[in-house]
Design a protein around this motif. Structure first.
Motif, mmCIF file in Angstrom:
data_model
loop_
_atom_site.group_PDB
_atom_site.id
_atom_site.type_symbol
_atom_site.label_atom_id
_atom_site.label_comp_id
_atom_site.label_asym_id
_atom_site.label_seq_id
_atom_site.Cartn_x
_atom_site.Cartn_y
_atom_site.Cartn_z
ATOM 1 N N GLY A 127 53.790 -113.151 -99.471
ATOM 2 C CA GLY A 127 53.485 -112.548 -98.182
ATOM 3 C C GLY A 127 52.840 -111.186 -98.301
ATOM 4 N N ILE A 128 52.053 -110.980 -99.376
ATOM 5 C CA ILE A 128 51.414 -109.691 -99.609
ATOM 6 C C ILE A 128 49.912 -109.826 -99.424
ATOM 7 N N VAL A 129 49.340 -108.941 -98.622
ATOM 8 C CA VAL A 129 47.898 -108.886 -98.463
ATOM 9 C C VAL A 129 47.396 -107.660 -99.232
ATOM 10 N N TYR A 130 46.334 -107.868 -100.022
ATOM 11 C CA TYR A 130 45.784 -106.818 -100.879
ATOM 12 C C TYR A 130 44.487 -106.309 -100.253
ATOM 13 N N VAL A 131 44.481 -105.021 -99.922
ATOM 14 C CA VAL A 131 43.423 -104.435 -99.097
ATOM 15 C C VAL A 131 42.738 -103.296 -99.871
ATOM 16 N N PRO A 132 41.490 -103.470 -100.303
ATOM 17 C CA PRO A 132 40.760 -102.364 -100.929
ATOM 18 C C PRO A 132 40.068 -101.512 -99.870
ATOM 19 N N THR A 133 40.055 -100.204 -100.072
ATOM 20 C CA THR A 133 39.447 -99.311 -99.088
ATOM 21 C C THR A 133 38.305 -98.508 -99.711
ATOM 22 N N GLY A 134 37.535 -97.880 -98.848
ATOM 23 C CA GLY A 134 36.418 -97.047 -99.266
ATOM 24 C C GLY A 134 36.724 -95.579 -99.095
ATOM 25 N N SER A 135 35.691 -94.774 -99.243
ATOM 26 C CA SER A 135 35.868 -93.319 -99.217
ATOM 27 C C SER A 135 35.948 -92.802 -97.782
ATOM 28 N N PRO A 136 36.589 -91.648 -97.590
ATOM 29 C CA PRO A 136 36.551 -90.986 -96.286
ATOM 30 C C PRO A 136 35.184 -90.332 -96.081
ATOM 31 N N VAL A 137 34.868 -90.007 -94.823
ATOM 32 C CA VAL A 137 33.655 -89.238 -94.558
ATOM 33 C C VAL A 137 33.970 -87.757 -94.763
ATOM 34 N N PHE A 138 33.004 -86.987 -95.064
ATOM 35 C CA PHE A 138 31.644 -87.313 -95.452
ATOM 36 C C PHE A 138 31.646 -87.743 -96.913
ATOM 37 N N ASP A 139 30.773 -88.679 -97.284
ATOM 38 C CA ASP A 139 30.837 -89.294 -98.602
ATOM 39 C C ASP A 139 30.690 -88.310 -99.762
ATOM 40 N N PHE A 140 29.885 -87.258 -99.598
ATOM 41 C CA PHE A 140 29.495 -86.448 -100.743
ATOM 42 C C PHE A 140 29.920 -84.981 -100.669
ATOM 43 N N TYR A 141 30.650 -84.623 -99.627
ATOM 44 C CA TYR A 141 31.115 -83.247 -99.492
ATOM 45 C C TYR A 141 32.408 -83.283 -98.702
ATOM 46 N N PRO A 170 44.436 -82.201 -95.176
ATOM 47 C CA PRO A 170 44.734 -81.015 -94.372
ATOM 48 C C PRO A 170 45.556 -81.401 -93.145
ATOM 49 N N LYS A 171 46.268 -80.441 -92.597
ATOM 50 C CA LYS A 171 47.096 -80.695 -91.427
ATOM 51 C C LYS A 171 46.271 -81.287 -90.283
ATOM 52 N N ASP A 172 46.805 -82.349 -89.695
ATOM 53 C CA ASP A 172 46.192 -83.011 -88.529
ATOM 54 C C ASP A 172 44.826 -83.610 -88.823
ATOM 55 N N ALA A 173 44.546 -83.913 -90.097
ATOM 56 C CA ALA A 173 43.255 -84.528 -90.429
ATOM 57 C C ALA A 173 43.072 -85.871 -89.744
ATOM 58 N N TRP A 174 44.158 -86.554 -89.450
ATOM 59 C CA TRP A 174 44.065 -87.855 -88.789
ATOM 60 C C TRP A 174 43.407 -87.771 -87.417
ATOM 61 N N ARG A 175 43.394 -86.578 -86.850
ATOM 62 C CA ARG A 175 42.786 -86.419 -85.528
ATOM 63 C C ARG A 175 41.258 -86.402 -85.583
ATOM 64 N N TYR A 176 40.684 -86.040 -86.752
ATOM 65 C CA TYR A 176 39.228 -85.888 -86.811
ATOM 66 C C TYR A 176 38.577 -86.566 -88.007
ATOM 67 N N SER A 177 39.308 -86.805 -89.090
ATOM 68 C CA SER A 177 38.707 -87.444 -90.255
ATOM 69 C C SER A 177 38.492 -88.931 -89.988
ATOM 70 N N GLY A 178 37.545 -89.496 -90.733
ATOM 71 C CA GLY A 178 37.214 -90.887 -90.474
ATOM 72 C C GLY A 178 37.027 -91.710 -91.721
ATOM 73 N N ALA A 179 36.883 -93.020 -91.514
ATOM 74 C CA ALA A 179 36.634 -94.025 -92.554
ATOM 75 C C ALA A 179 37.896 -94.246 -93.393
ATOM 76 N N ALA A 180 37.791 -94.233 -94.747
ATOM 77 C CA ALA A 180 38.858 -94.760 -95.614
ATOM 78 C C ALA A 180 39.157 -96.190 -95.165
ATOM 79 N N ASN A 181 38.089 -96.935 -94.963
ATOM 80 C CA ASN A 181 38.145 -98.225 -94.283
ATOM 81 C C ASN A 181 38.010 -99.394 -95.253
ATOM 82 N N ASN A 182 38.459 -100.552 -94.805
ATOM 83 C CA ASN A 182 38.322 -101.784 -95.567
ATOM 84 C C ASN A 182 37.129 -102.561 -95.039
ATOM 85 N N TRP A 183 35.967 -102.376 -95.696
ATOM 86 C CA TRP A 183 34.776 -103.134 -95.310
ATOM 87 C C TRP A 183 34.559 -104.333 -96.224
ATOM 88 N N ALA A 184 35.246 -104.356 -97.355
ATOM 89 C CA ALA A 184 34.932 -105.315 -98.414
ATOM 90 C C ALA A 184 35.651 -106.648 -98.279
#
Length: 819
Positions: A269-283, A246-260
């Motif tokens: 010279g390539i780094v391979y980065v796996p990411t996780g889900s955005p919040v909220f996980d289930f809705y 959605p428009k301007d989601a970067w202002r409030y959405s979170g996670a989609a992070n690399n914890w692994a």
């Protein structure tokens, strides 16, 4: 040294020799992707988390091999004397082993003897898992980059002292420069960063509920700590992928992070980065769209952070299907051609294989259609990517014929329970007020330990969990208090609506106030512990009321003695509400009965009967007798005082029972900006039988060997067992397991990982045959390491336990070698 005693002179000379060895190897370690070999041919290091930057968990050592591995003996053991569990896979550079203790003190050990060289104590008692450190050197100095909660420290590899020219006094605060007030952000590193040239590239662990900071990938200068580049996993305007939110989601959405963690191709010279889900996980009604770059494998230019290619494994994830571990780099042959590839394992049991330069799948990947969500406001993706080869390494659909046969009673229970579930396989959206099966569960399939690869043969080895869990969504209805509202916003996703948890994965919080003091509860909330992240955003009234709710387990506004608690935020809406017997009974019901019979007396037939209309089926005396004496699975509640019993009867018999919160239009606030979230998860519950074992047929954990040249399985075996069941003859069931394998040129695969049996095993990597095993002080919830010093090969693993609530935990490193 003429004034020193002989013993002191020996100690000093030994220490100087170790330091010299570090300096000698420093130049060879200036790039984390260089071969893991010291200058001396009699010494071979393990200088990166996972062995090499390629993430392959492979060693070229063969002194220990499948013919002699059965002769392994204890070489040394180091015990830090701490409880709490340990998930660290150490690195070994120049005769020194670097790792952590259970409370996140950084240690350096003599890798040949296990003797402590130095220990760094940040003063922060870390309680979250931390899985390793990173090493950098330029020929003049060596640095250890060690995450401790939200800080990244740069330590002198020789002394363990912080490097004062790095960041602020030797550390950087990862909460800064993300969004808003940095002190209210929750970010911690569970996996070590990746060193590339003069950069340390990091991700982080974020909360899985609102509010959560964005999961930016950041690269810092290894000398100064200065930020050199940043990649937005939640794109900003004008960036690729912005339109998938959605428009301007970067202002409030979170996670989609690399914890692994990450992997690196240093030549490209390539780094391979796996990411996780955005919040909220289930809705995800507040993030309609595919949500790039959540659940993605990113190929980034290591020098600039620019995207080269990406693959999204789950579109608009509402199943917590994070990519769980660093991918593994290897080469395979297809159609007579060599392909430099990257392999990514997943929680759902899929394995994806890509050309690491272009991102093109090596084996076909099909976008398959899946049913839409029936939850109002939720818009799921019409398709999801499914690899056609290899076959999944975990079972995909739970059906009645897969239910446990361990005992007739367990099977009967499982049948009855399963009949109430919705089970449709992968990517079936959670239903409203009906539990939906997730199989395999959120903890894999594959997990954070990652796979091992034999690069000589193009074979990958994956350990996996295999049990089911269930989730359901429910409408957010008016809360009775600030504490309850905060609990449902932040805690119930793991610990459930009624605080019952899903042991052993998520502990019960019922009666937590009897086990912990208010200060201890508050500290755990603010700092996190184990799988639980920190919640520094909870401050003031919200924190106090949450602690109060957890202590009392009920409504702090309406006490069972008829008194009134001081809850200003809620009292303002309740006004001078009269504490009637029925209102008191509603509180008793919520505390004692709702866990089984539901918030609104609706029950969960046939397991837990509905209590609506019970006054027409039973007399008041019969209800009272049932409450006091219990019946069937219902325990007795003989301690209820007369006032409580009278109130409970009034509430149960009422045709239109009182609502504990008269503000019927209120909704829980579950989004970052305070907007209402209409639905929430009632909790994640493992599908376990009444004795605590998985309610499905074994195997409950497996170890798999897959030829990635063909996509065919070479072998598959159960991994782990439950000691109590094994003593009764039920062996080779497999079990829950965390921490990955390593494989060597001696055709030996080493793995701990199993939660309950505390065993460390060696398998023939060609056949899967068990060659050797030993019992450790605690379970080895970590990936091993292997190295060579003075011509002798060692295998070391951390033995921390902590996953089995009935088992031991500690902070021990154990090393083995041939006689």
């Amino acid at each position: 040294m003429t004034g020193l005693s002989r013993s002191v002179r020996i100690a000093v000379l030994t220490f100087l020799a170790v330091l010299c060895a570090t300096v000698r190897t420093a130049h060879s370690q200036s790039s984390s992707a260089r071969p893991h070999r010291s200058k001396s041919p009699s010494n071979v290091d393990w200088p990166v988390y996972g062995g090499q930057a390629a993430g392959d968990h492979y060693s070229s050592l063969s002194q220990i091999n499948r013919k002699n591995v059965h002769e392994l003996q204890l070489a040394w053991k180091f015990d830090a004397g701490e409880e709490g569990g340990l998930e660290t896979s150490p690195i070994i550079v120049g005769r020194i082993l670097y790792g952590y203790t259970a409370t996140q003190k950084v240690i350096a050990l003599d890798a040949a003897s296990g003797k402590l060289i130095w220990k760094f104590d940040s003063g922060i008692k870390g309680k979250n898992p931390v899985r390793g450190v990173s090493y950098w050197a330029d020929g003049k100095e060596g640095r250890i980059f060690a995450p401790v909660t939200n800080f990244l420290y740069a330590l002198d590899a020789r002394t363990g002292k912080p490097m004062p020219n790095f960041g602020e006094g030797g550390r950087i605060d990862l909460r800064k420069d993300l969004r808003g007030d940095y002190q209210a952000q929750s970010v911690a590193m569970t996996s070590p960063g990746m060193v590339y040239k003069d950069l340390i590239i990091v991700g982080g662990r974020n909360p899985e509920t609102h509010p959560s900071p964005p999961g930016d990938i950041r690269a810092f200068d290894v000398r100064t700590g200065e930020l050199r580049w940043r990649f937005h996993t939640i794109p900003h305007p004008g960036e690729f992928g912005y339109e998938t939110w959605p428009k301007d989601a970067w202002r409030y959405s979170g996670a989609a992070n690399n914890w692994a963690g990450m992997s690196l191709d240093s030549e490209r010279g390539i780094v391979y980065v796996p990411t996780g889900s955005p919040v909220f996980d289930f809705y995800g009604a507040d993030r309609v769209g595919d949500d790039l770059f959540g659940d993605s494998l990113l190929a980034l230019d290591g020098q600039t952070g620019k995207r080269i290619w990406h693959f999204q494994g789950v579109h608009h994830d509402i199943w917590d299907r994070d990519f769980p571990s660093p991918p593994a780099l290897l080469s395979v042959r297809r159609d007579g051609k060599k392909i430099d590839a990257v392999a990514q394992t997943t929680k759902q049991g899929f394995l994806f294989l890509f050309d690491r330069t272009t991102g093109k799948p090596v084996f076909p990947v099909e976008e398959r259609s899946f049913p839409p969500s029936q939850i109002p406001g939720e818009v799921t993706s019409p398709t999801q990517p499914v690899p056609l080869v290899p076959e999944p390494f975990s079972r995909q659909l739970l059906t009645e014929d897969l239910l446990t046969q361990r005992t007739p009673a367990a099977h009967a229970w499982a049948e009855k329970e399963f009949s109430t579930y919705l089970s449709g396989g992968q990517f079936v959206p959670a239903a409203l007020d009906r539990e939906t099966v997730v199989f395999p569960c959120f903890l894999g399939g594959a997990e954070w330990g990652g796979p091992a690869v034999d690069p000589r043969r193009g074979v990958i080895f994956v350990n996996a969990n295999e049990w089911a869990c269930v989730i359901a969504l429910t409408e957010n209805k008016p809360s009775r208090s600030t504490g309850e509202r905060t609990y449902h916003n932040q805690c119930s996703v793991c610990h459930g609506d009624k605080r019952a948890g899903s042991p052993p994965t998520y502990p019960s919080l019922v009666d937590v106030g009897m086990r912990l003091s208010p200060t201890q509860i508050e500290t755990t909330i603010l700092q996190g512990k184990g799988r639980m992240p920190a919640f520094p955003n909870l401050q003031g009234d919200y924190l106090q009321k949450l602690v109060q709710f957890l202590e009392t387990g009920g409504d702090p506004e309406v006490k069972v003695d008829g008194g009134k608690a001081d809850d200003t935020a809620s009292s303002a809406s309740a006004g001078a509400r009269q504490i009637t017997p029925e209102l008191l009974g509603a509180t008793v019901y919520s505390n004692k009965c709702a866990t089984c019979h539901g918030d609104h007396r609706e029950g969960k037939p046939p397991v837990f009967p509905a209590l609506t209309g019970i006054g027409q089926r039973l007399t008041a005396q019969q209800i009272q007798d049932r409450v006091h004496q219990g019946k069937g699975p219902m325990p007795a509640f003989a301690t209820l005082i007369a006032k409580e019993m009278d109130g409970l009867l009034a509430y149960l018999i009422a045709q239109d029972p009182v609502d504990l919160d008269p503000d019927r239009d209120a909704l829980y606030s579950s989004t970052a900006d305070g907007a209402p979230m209409k639905y929430r998860i009632t909790g994640s519950n493992d599908f376990l039988d009444p004795d605590g074992y998985p309610a499905i047929k074994p195997p409950w954990g497996t170890l798999n060997a897959i030829d990635l040249n063909t996509g065919k399985y070479l072998w598959k075996i159960p991994l782990g067992e439950y000691p109590d069941l094994a003593a009764k003859g039920l062996t080779n069931t497999g079990s829950e397991n965390y921490g990955g394998p390593i494989v060597t040129a001696g055709d030996v695969l080493f793995i701990g990982a199993t939660v309950y049996d505390k065993k460390f095993r060696a398998f023939d990597s060609l056949t899967g045959k068990l060659l050797w095993q030993t019992v450790l002080p605690n379970s080895a919830i970590a990936t091993p390491a292997t190295y060579l010093i003075d011509g002798k090969q060692y295998v070391v693993v951390s033995s921390g336990g902590g996953k089995d609530p009935k088992g031991s935990s500690g902070s021990v490193y154990v090393a083995f070698a041939l006689p």
